[in-house]
Motif scaffolding. Sequence first.
Motif, PDB file in Angstrom:
ATOM      1  N   PHE A   1      77.113  19.385 122.704  1.00 39.46           N
ATOM      2  CA  PHE A   1      78.632  20.110 122.707  1.00 39.46           C
ATOM      3  C   PHE A   1      78.500  20.346 121.766  1.00 39.46           C
ATOM      4  N   ASP A   2      77.744  20.050 120.156  1.00 38.58           N
ATOM      5  CA  ASP A   2      77.638  21.135 118.736  1.00 38.58           C
ATOM      6  C   ASP A   2      76.896  21.126 118.536  1.00 38.58           C
ATOM      7  N   ASP A   3      76.495  21.654 117.179  1.00 34.35           N
ATOM      8  CA  ASP A   3      76.108  22.854 116.296  1.00 34.35           C
ATOM      9  C   ASP A   3      74.004  22.550 117.135  1.00 34.35           C
ATOM     10  N   MET A   4      74.443  20.896 117.324  1.00 36.04           N
ATOM     11  CA  MET A   4      72.472  20.808 117.750  1.00 36.04           C
ATOM     12  C   MET A   4      72.741  21.547 118.977  1.00 36.04           C
ATOM     13  N   SER A   5      73.026  21.781 119.677  1.00 37.87           N
ATOM     14  CA  SER A   5      73.536  22.831 121.032  1.00 37.87           C
ATOM     15  C   SER A   5      73.141  24.216 120.551  1.00 37.87           C
ATOM     16  N   LYS A   6      73.892  24.807 119.937  1.00 36.35           N
ATOM     17  CA  LYS A   6      73.028  26.432 119.795  1.00 36.35           C
ATOM     18  C   LYS A   6      71.890  26.285 119.187  1.00 36.35           C
ATOM     19  N   TYR A   7      71.392  25.614 118.124  1.00 33.21           N
ATOM     20  CA  TYR A   7      70.210  25.319 117.854  1.00 33.21           C
ATOM     21  C   TYR A   7      69.322  25.031 118.651  1.00 33.21           C
ATOM     22  N   LEU A   8      69.230  24.641 119.307  1.00 31.62           N
ATOM     23  CA  LEU A   8      67.806  23.909 120.611  1.00 31.62           C
ATOM     24  C   LEU A   8      67.956  25.390 121.339  1.00 31.62           C
ATOM     25  N   CYS A   9      69.276  25.867 121.937  1.00 33.41           N
ATOM     26  CA  CYS A   9      69.370  27.123 122.896  1.00 33.41           C
ATOM     27  C   CYS A   9      68.879  28.562 122.082  1.00 33.41           C
ATOM     28  N   LYS A  10      68.472  28.653 120.550  1.00 34.22           N
ATOM     29  CA  LYS A  10      68.297  30.232 120.158  1.00 34.22           C
ATOM     30  C   LYS A  10      66.488  29.137 119.930  1.00 34.22           C
ATOM     31  N   LYS A  11      66.602  28.338 119.603  1.00 29.36           N
ATOM     32  CA  LYS A  11      64.687  28.308 119.200  1.00 29.36           C
ATOM     33  C   LYS A  11      64.373  28.219 120.381  1.00 29.36           C
ATOM     34  N   GLY A  12      65.216  26.756 121.280  1.00 28.84           N
ATOM     35  CA  GLY A  12      64.062  27.423 122.833  1.00 28.84           C
ATOM     36  C   GLY A  12      64.517  28.457 123.753  1.00 28.84           C
ATOM     37  N   LYS A  13      64.651  29.781 123.136  1.00 29.29           N
ATOM     38  CA  LYS A  13      64.883  30.822 124.366  1.00 29.29           C
ATOM     39  C   LYS A  13      65.986  30.494 125.296  1.00 29.29           C
ATOM     40  N   GLU A  14      66.854  29.727 125.105  1.00 30.00           N
ATOM     41  CA  GLU A  14      67.135  29.375 126.602  1.00 30.00           C
ATOM     42  C   GLU A  14      68.343  29.468 126.949  1.00 30.00           C
ATOM     43  N   PHE A  15      67.972  31.080 127.970  1.00 32.14           N
ATOM     44  CA  PHE A  15      68.647  32.073 128.072  1.00 32.14           C
ATOM     45  C   PHE A  15      68.096  32.306 130.366  1.00 32.14           C
ATOM     46  N   GLY A  16      69.225  32.164 131.255  1.00 28.03           N
ATOM     47  CA  GLY A  16      67.916  32.263 132.459  1.00 28.03           C
ATOM     48  C   GLY A  16      67.267  33.969 133.088  1.00 28.03           C
ATOM     49  N   THR A  17      65.467  32.655 133.307  1.00 33.11           N
ATOM     50  CA  THR A  17      64.980  34.575 133.621  1.00 33.11           C
ATOM     51  C   THR A  17      65.835  35.199 134.329  1.00 33.11           C
ATOM     52  N   THR A  18      66.312  34.934 135.202  1.00 30.35           N
ATOM     53  CA  THR A  18      66.577  35.288 136.587  1.00 30.35           C
ATOM     54  C   THR A  18      68.459  36.049 136.137  1.00 30.35           C
ATOM     55  N   THR A  19      68.602  34.677 135.814  1.00 28.96           N
ATOM     56  CA  THR A  19      70.541  35.643 135.595  1.00 28.96           C
ATOM     57  C   THR A  19      70.770  36.410 134.038  1.00 28.96           C
ATOM     58  N   GLY A  20      69.885  35.460 132.784  1.00 25.30           N
ATOM     59  CA  GLY A  20      69.995  35.970 131.118  1.00 25.30           C
ATOM     60  C   GLY A  20      71.573  35.032 130.668  1.00 25.30           C
ATOM     61  N   ARG A  21      71.969  34.225 131.585  1.00 26.49           N
ATOM     62  CA  ARG A  21      73.095  33.094 131.374  1.00 26.49           C
ATOM     63  C   ARG A  21      72.027  32.311 130.643  1.00 26.49           C
ATOM     64  N   LYS A  22      73.178  32.020 129.708  1.00 28.09           N
ATOM     65  CA  LYS A  22      72.805  30.405 128.533  1.00 28.09           C
ATOM     66  C   LYS A  22      72.916  29.094 129.286  1.00 28.09           C
ATOM     67  N   ARG A  23      71.821  28.824 129.270  1.00 27.84           N
ATOM     68  CA  ARG A  23      71.101  27.404 129.736  1.00 27.84           C
ATOM     69  C   ARG A  23      72.407  26.149 128.720  1.00 27.84           C
ATOM     70  N   ARG A  24      72.502  25.113 129.521  1.00 25.42           N
ATOM     71  CA  ARG A  24      73.682  24.123 128.768  1.00 25.42           C
ATOM     72  C   ARG A  24      72.078  22.904 128.639  1.00 25.42           C
ATOM     73  N   ILE A  25      72.102  22.666 127.151  1.00 24.69           N
ATOM     74  CA  ILE A  25      71.646  21.983 126.591  1.00 24.69           C
ATOM     75  C   ILE A  25      71.583  20.825 126.433  1.00 24.69           C
ATOM     76  N   GLY A  26      70.766  19.515 126.614  1.00 24.97           N
ATOM     77  CA  GLY A  26      71.481  18.420 126.666  1.00 24.97           C
ATOM     78  C   GLY A  26      69.884  17.579 126.037  1.00 24.97           C
ATOM     79  N   TRP A  27      69.663  16.221 125.537  1.00 23.22           N
ATOM     80  CA  TRP A  27      69.175  16.005 125.558  1.00 23.22           C
ATOM     81  C   TRP A  27      68.426  15.207 126.275  1.00 23.22           C
ATOM     82  N   LEU A  28      66.793  14.957 126.272  1.00 22.14           N
ATOM     83  CA  LEU A  28      65.863  14.174 127.511  1.00 22.14           C
ATOM     84  C   LEU A  28      66.405  12.943 128.121  1.00 22.14           C
TER      85      LEU A  28
END
Length: 437
Positions: A285-312
């Motif tokens: 839930f911190d800035d790491m989530s925003k960083y990985l979301c932006k770098k990994g382009k984590e937005f749903g292909t079908t919906t365009g929704r921002k994906r939730r991010i977590g560690w492996l």
Amino acid sequence: MINSIVILGIQWGDEGKGKIVDLLSENSNYVVRYQGGNNAGHTLLVNKKKTVLHLIPSCVLHKDVIAVLGNGVVVSLTDLVNEIVSLKKKGIFIQNRLILSSSIPLIFEYHIKLDKARECNLLNKSVIGTTHKGIGPAYEDKISRRAIRINDLYYSDYFYKILKKNVKYYNFTLKNLYQTKTVDFKKIFNKTMIAFKKVKHMIQDVSCLLNNKIDKNKKIIFEGAQGSLLDIDHGTYPYVSSSNSSIGGVITGTGVGIKKIKYILGVSKTYCTRVGNGPFPTEIFDDMSKYLCKKGKEFGTTTGRKRRIGWLDLFLLKKMILINSLSGLCLTKMDVLDFLPEIKICIKYLDKNSNQEISSYPMTIQSWKNIIPVYKIFKGWNKSTRGITSFAELPIEAQHYINYIQSFLNISIDLISTGPNRHETIIISKFLKKFIK
């Protein structure tokens, strides 16, 4: 000779399966979708050109490969025709190399309206977060023995009769339960028959076709949609998809016997993402989530929704490896972790009430709420892995990270994706190298 392989996701979908199917299908004969519908979204990036697919398997860029939709897929004929037309505009001609199972259940406008009505109902406090594509209601019809299948359209009088019955049923529900607009029976009938004429030549007995081709040593890839943690039986229920996105869906969704599946490749990101609601123990839930979301382009292909991010999460991967009988593992988005000072991996769960280690896979919403993830922390690598095609060329810290995952899960890592492009991949498995040739 191993000539039939399955490629499926072992997280909550969006693992990068499309790229892997595209890579491995270059010299294949058939690529088969066996479950889900156009709620799936596979993105292919080749020569800086992006191709987005929803229903059609991820082999379309290879002109000699035949795409197949099995009986386990639910299909909107209008969306299918639109996707075919969209590909044609890009110079990708699929209409003469696409095969549809004669038993495919169809999605209609009333399924989509019901899906949206449920998800948007302000009184519903436990929405799943669906794609609003009507997938769930279509599968409900299948289980309720109310589904209209594509082979019913050969008999227009019969189709007219059962469609009218279904429209009456759904209009009553839409009007009286959800106070929303109803659908027009005649418009649906006419629209469906027009679309049917355009795909009629594609319909075959897929089970007989595939079994016959496997016996003749043709190369076949079974392509999963969504991920195993969204499986209707084995996922994070009730926040799951409406089909079996784990290995069982291959068998029931195509009619190919289990003995004919020779190799099963599970696909996982080097971190986790999830679209929609539901349990996510390692969510950040911190800035790491925003960083990985932006770098990994984590937005749903079908919906365009921002994906939730977590560690492996290795606890969950162990369970998914078990239920899918995986032969090997593919790690994707390695390059997204580049330049991080440290990287976390969840290795076990503790019960927050007793502080005792949890040994069994949580099966209820309440049990998911009691989880505390325990992490092992790895030193990051201050170097780009983008485009690396040899394991030995990876930074030593990245090698250590991968080797730990392999040892912990007791499974070979056969592929590593180091970028979105087709050949930005490390192929470790000798079998997969041979399969591509």
